[in-house]
Design an enzyme around this catalytic site. Structure first.
Site, short mmCIF file in Angstrom:
data_model
loop_
_atom_site.label_atom_id
_atom_site.label_comp_id
_atom_site.label_asym_id
_atom_site.label_seq_id
_atom_site.Cartn_x
_atom_site.Cartn_y
_atom_site.Cartn_z
N CYS A 43 80.42 36.19 27.95
CA CYS A 43 81.75 35.79 28.17
C CYS A 43 81.43 34.46 28.49
CB CYS A 43 82.64 36.74 29.37
SG CYS A 43 83.47 35.98 30.07
N CYS A 48 84.92 35.02 26.66
CA CYS A 48 86.30 34.42 27.57
C CYS A 48 86.52 32.88 27.62
CB CYS A 48 86.34 35.14 28.59
SG CYS A 48 84.98 36.43 28.75
N LYS A 51 86.42 29.63 25.04
CA LYS A 51 87.77 30.72 24.67
C LYS A 51 88.94 30.14 25.36
CE LYS A 51 89.40 33.78 24.56
NZ LYS A 51 89.51 35.27 24.91
N TYR A 179 91.93 40.95 18.36
CA TYR A 179 92.22 39.63 19.45
C TYR A 179 91.38 38.58 19.10
CZ TYR A 179 87.98 40.60 23.34
OH TYR A 179 87.16 40.00 23.40
N GLU A 183 93.33 34.64 18.30
CA GLU A 183 92.86 33.98 19.16
C GLU A 183 92.75 32.58 18.18
OE1 GLU A 183 92.33 36.25 23.31
OE2 GLU A 183 90.45 35.88 22.25
N ARG A 206 95.48 46.66 16.05
CA ARG A 206 95.67 47.44 15.86
C ARG A 206 95.79 48.29 17.55
NH1 ARG A 206 91.50 51.61 13.79
NH2 ARG A 206 90.63 49.81 14.10
N GLY A 263 84.95 42.62 14.02
CA GLY A 263 84.11 43.95 15.03
C GLY A 263 82.81 43.32 15.42
N ALA A 341 94.66 41.50 27.59
CA ALA A 341 95.45 40.36 27.44
C ALA A 341 94.63 40.07 25.24
CB ALA A 341 95.56 39.22 27.32
N HIS A 436 114.06 34.08 40.81
CA HIS A 436 114.31 32.84 39.81
C HIS A 436 114.47 31.82 40.09
CE1 HIS A 436 117.78 32.62 36.79
NE2 HIS A 436 118.62 31.90 37.41
N GLU A 441 110.73 37.66 36.05
CA GLU A 441 112.29 38.66 36.79
C GLU A 441 112.68 39.45 36.06
OE1 GLU A 441 115.44 35.77 37.65
OE2 GLU A 441 115.32 34.66 35.80
P1 FAD Z 1 77.26 40.16 27.54
O1 FAD Z 1 78.44 39.03 28.30
O2 FAD Z 1 76.61 40.31 26.13
O3 FAD Z 1 75.90 40.06 28.20
C1 FAD Z 1 74.04 40.70 27.15
C2 FAD Z 1 73.44 39.69 27.89
O4 FAD Z 1 72.20 40.02 27.05
C3 FAD Z 1 73.37 38.51 26.79
O5 FAD Z 1 73.35 37.64 27.76
C4 FAD Z 1 71.85 38.40 25.53
O6 FAD Z 1 71.32 37.10 25.17
C5 FAD Z 1 71.08 39.35 25.94
N1 FAD Z 1 69.91 40.64 25.50
C6 FAD Z 1 70.33 40.42 24.11
N2 FAD Z 1 69.28 41.40 23.83
C7 FAD Z 1 68.48 41.22 24.35
C8 FAD Z 1 66.96 41.72 25.15
N3 FAD Z 1 66.81 42.75 24.04
N4 FAD Z 1 66.35 41.19 26.10
C9 FAD Z 1 67.30 40.13 26.62
N5 FAD Z 1 68.51 39.90 26.52
C10 FAD Z 1 68.94 40.44 25.43
N6 FAD Z 1 86.36 39.84 27.96
C11 FAD Z 1 87.77 39.84 28.45
O7 FAD Z 1 87.91 40.41 29.37
N7 FAD Z 1 88.27 38.60 28.33
C12 FAD Z 1 88.17 37.67 26.83
O8 FAD Z 1 89.06 36.82 27.08
C13 FAD Z 1 87.16 38.30 26.23
N8 FAD Z 1 87.08 36.98 25.92
C14 FAD Z 1 86.22 37.30 24.73
C15 FAD Z 1 86.04 36.40 23.19
C16 FAD Z 1 84.83 36.06 22.81
C17 FAD Z 1 84.80 35.18 21.98
C18 FAD Z 1 83.94 37.58 22.36
C19 FAD Z 1 82.81 37.19 21.94
C20 FAD Z 1 83.99 38.21 23.15
C21 FAD Z 1 85.46 38.31 24.76
N9 FAD Z 1 85.19 39.16 25.75
C22 FAD Z 1 86.28 38.98 26.71
C23 FAD Z 1 84.63 40.18 25.84
C24 FAD Z 1 83.22 39.78 26.39
O9 FAD Z 1 82.52 38.41 26.41
C25 FAD Z 1 81.92 41.31 26.86
O10 FAD Z 1 82.93 42.22 26.87
C26 FAD Z 1 81.04 40.06 28.15
O11 FAD Z 1 80.32 40.08 27.80
C27 FAD Z 1 80.19 42.17 28.55
O12 FAD Z 1 79.50 41.93 29.35
P2 FAD Z 1 78.36 42.39 29.12
O13 FAD Z 1 77.27 42.51 29.75
O14 FAD Z 1 78.32 43.93 28.56
O15 FAD Z 1 77.38 41.64 28.12
#
Ligand code: FAD
Length: 447
Positions: A43, A48, A51, A179, A183, A206, A263, A341, A436, A441
């Site tokens: 994120c 997020c 972006k 999304y 975007e 979808r 995906g 969103a 308004h 509104e």
């Molecule tokens: P992450 O934030 O992905 O954190 C996982 C971490 O684990 C990473 O830092 C990775 O480097 C680390 N890691 C992986 N494997 C290992 C390992 N074996 N050992 C040590 N570290 C490891 N969500 C929204 O709510 N609003 C948005 O507008 C939005 N926009 C997005 C735009 C894009 C382009 C993308 C790709 C995603 C977006 N998301 C958005 C989704 C959002 O970023 C994720 O849902 C969120 O970051 C998930 O959090 P998480 O903690 O599960 O994983």
């Protein structure tokens, strides 16, 4: 003697892992978190936040054009400096990365800058070779972009690389219609690129309300974005300074950049989870309502599980896990009425069920809508209409879904989502006096 090195070992310092580590440590647990890339996770580092900053940057293209109708002299030869925006965005990412790191340090969390893999129910191994034990392990490793398998796919990029491009491509083909695809289509289009969205089905977004998807498609076509539906990759041919994308059912497309937004796949490959008896479902960690996997000492949150892949969900899951197991406050995440969103141009925002979902689930539904041209667009001479749609339970009048496309839709839905979550009815909305003149509104004036 402490039987384990730590009370909690967290894999991944992203949205979920950072929250869980910080809160568990604040509750008094001895916590270590391993991060293989940058603290902050998807994120903050490549999702997020950067972006949304690009979305803001992109919007100036339309705002500056519209400004002329509002009396401002804006030169015809407007120049956009991608280097400057990219540098500023990446500097903000650095600032947030440092802030997240400070928060963990200030709460006494040990940060290990390494990849970690699970070696057993209570043990992990770092890429440095170090073995560490913990009473509980939390898997919060997120997901990564899926790349379709076909000849020449190595010539494409994903959203990860989009933030670091040396220049804005003149022509870009974005594969996917979710999304992230929509975007980035808006972002690149506003920065002057010719954008082709290519999708293997006949639809975009979808799962979103169909009327809004149609509206975005119609507006995007009007703006000059190109769509190729029912198209699957055959191969990508690389030339000296461009790429030709060969696909089914369409003529080949010659572009400067191909981006896959097809995906996201949970990061479970090679994580050693099988060794500890952690079951996966289609690559995602299977968990119960307390985030517990099929191994009693291993838990998982966020995008690596098969729930809702959004930052606020990963954060809530991290908070619930830490409060439940270290704060003596059992908590479960409520997945009802999660707003979401699409920061497209214009944006879409929604909460609750679509009309068709509601019809399937409830049988009787009532639908109210407003199809209007925002005041600002009227003066700007911008022929873009907004559409608000409310879906209500036909028997109780309770609002079960709210779907908006138009300027600031995500900002508007957040407040309205509170009302939908609280179970308010159409009559409650109607009883509220309109503010308004606003676009919001329309929510209390729906017919
Ligand atoms: P992450 O934030 O992905 O954190 C996982 C971490 O684990 C990473 O830092 C990775 O480097 C680390 N890691 C992986 N494997 C290992 C390992 N074996 N050992 C040590 N570290 C490891 N969500 C929204 O709510 N609003 C948005 O507008 C939005 N926009 C997005 C735009 C894009 C382009 C993308 C790709 C995603 C977006 N998301 C958005 C989704 C959002 O970023 C994720 O849902 C969120 O970051 C998930 O959090 P998480 O903690 O599960 O994983």
């Amino acid at each position: 003697m402490m039987p384990y090195d730590y009370d909690l070992f967290v894999l991944g310092a992203g949205s979920g892992g950072t929250r869980a580590s910080r809160v568990a440590a604040a509750h008094g647990a001895r916590v270590a978190v391993a991060e293989e890339y940058r603290v902050g996770g998807t994120c903050v580092i490549r999702g997020c936040v950067p972006k949304k900053l690009l979305v803001y940057g992109a919007h100036f293209a339309e705002d500056l054009k519209d400004a002329r109708r509002f009396g401002w002299d804006v030169p015809d030869d407007l120049h956009f400096d991608w280097d400057r925006l990219r540098t500023n965005v990446l500097a903000e990412v650095d600032r947030l990365n440092a802030a997240y790191t400070d928060t963990l340090n200030n709460n006494g969390v040990t940060i290990l800058h390494a990849r970690a893999e699970v070696t057993g129910p209570h043990s992990v191994r770092l890429s440095t070779g170090e073995e560490i034990t913990a009473e509980r392990i939390l898997v919060a490793v997120g997901a990564h972009p899926a790349i379709p398998d076909f000849p020449g796919n190595e010539h494409g990029i994903t959203s990860n690389e989009a933030f670091h491009l040396p220049a804005i491509p003149k022509r870009i083909l974005i594969a996917g219609a979710g999304y992230i695809a929509n975007e980035f289509a808006g972002i690149f289009h506003q920065f002057g690129a010719h954008v082709i969205i290519m999708n293997r089905t006949q639809e975009i977004l979808r799962g979103y309300e169909i009327a809004l998807r149609d509206r975005l498609l119609q507006i995007s076509l009007m703006k000059g974005l190109e769509f190729r539906f029912d198209a699957k990759f055959e191969h990508i041919e690389k030339h000296e300074d461009c790429l030709t994308v060969h696909m089914t059912n369409h003529e080949p497309a010659t572009v400067d950049c191909v981006m896959f937004a097809t995906g996201r796949i949970p990061n479970t490959t090679g994580l050693g989870l099988e060794a500890a008896g952690v079951e996966l479902d289609n690559g995602a960690v299977k968990v119960d309502a307390d985030n517990r996997s099929t191994c009693p000492s291993i838990f998982a949150i966020g995008d690596v599980t098969n729930r809702i892949q959004l930052t606020p969900i990963a954060i809530r899951e991290g908070q619930a896990f830490a409060d439940s197991f270290y704060g003596n406050k059992p908590t479960r995440v409520d997945y009802g009425c999660v707003p979401s969103a699409v920061f497209s141009h214009p944006p879409i925002a929604q909460v609750g069920m679509t009309e068709s979902e509601a019809r399937q689930k409830l049988g009787s539904v009532k639908v109210y809508s407003s199809d209007f041209r925002p005041m600002k667009n009227v003066l700007a001479g911008r022929n873009e209409r907004a559409l608000y749609k409310m879906v209500c339970d036909g028997d109780t009048d309770r609002i079960v879904g709210l779907h908006l496309i138009g300027p600031d839709a995500p900002e508007i839905i957040q407040g309205a989502a509170v009302a939908v979550k609280a179970g308010l009815t159409k009559a409650d909305f109607d009883a509220t006096v309109a503010l308004h003149p606003t676009m919001a509104e329309e929510l209390v004036l729906l017919r």
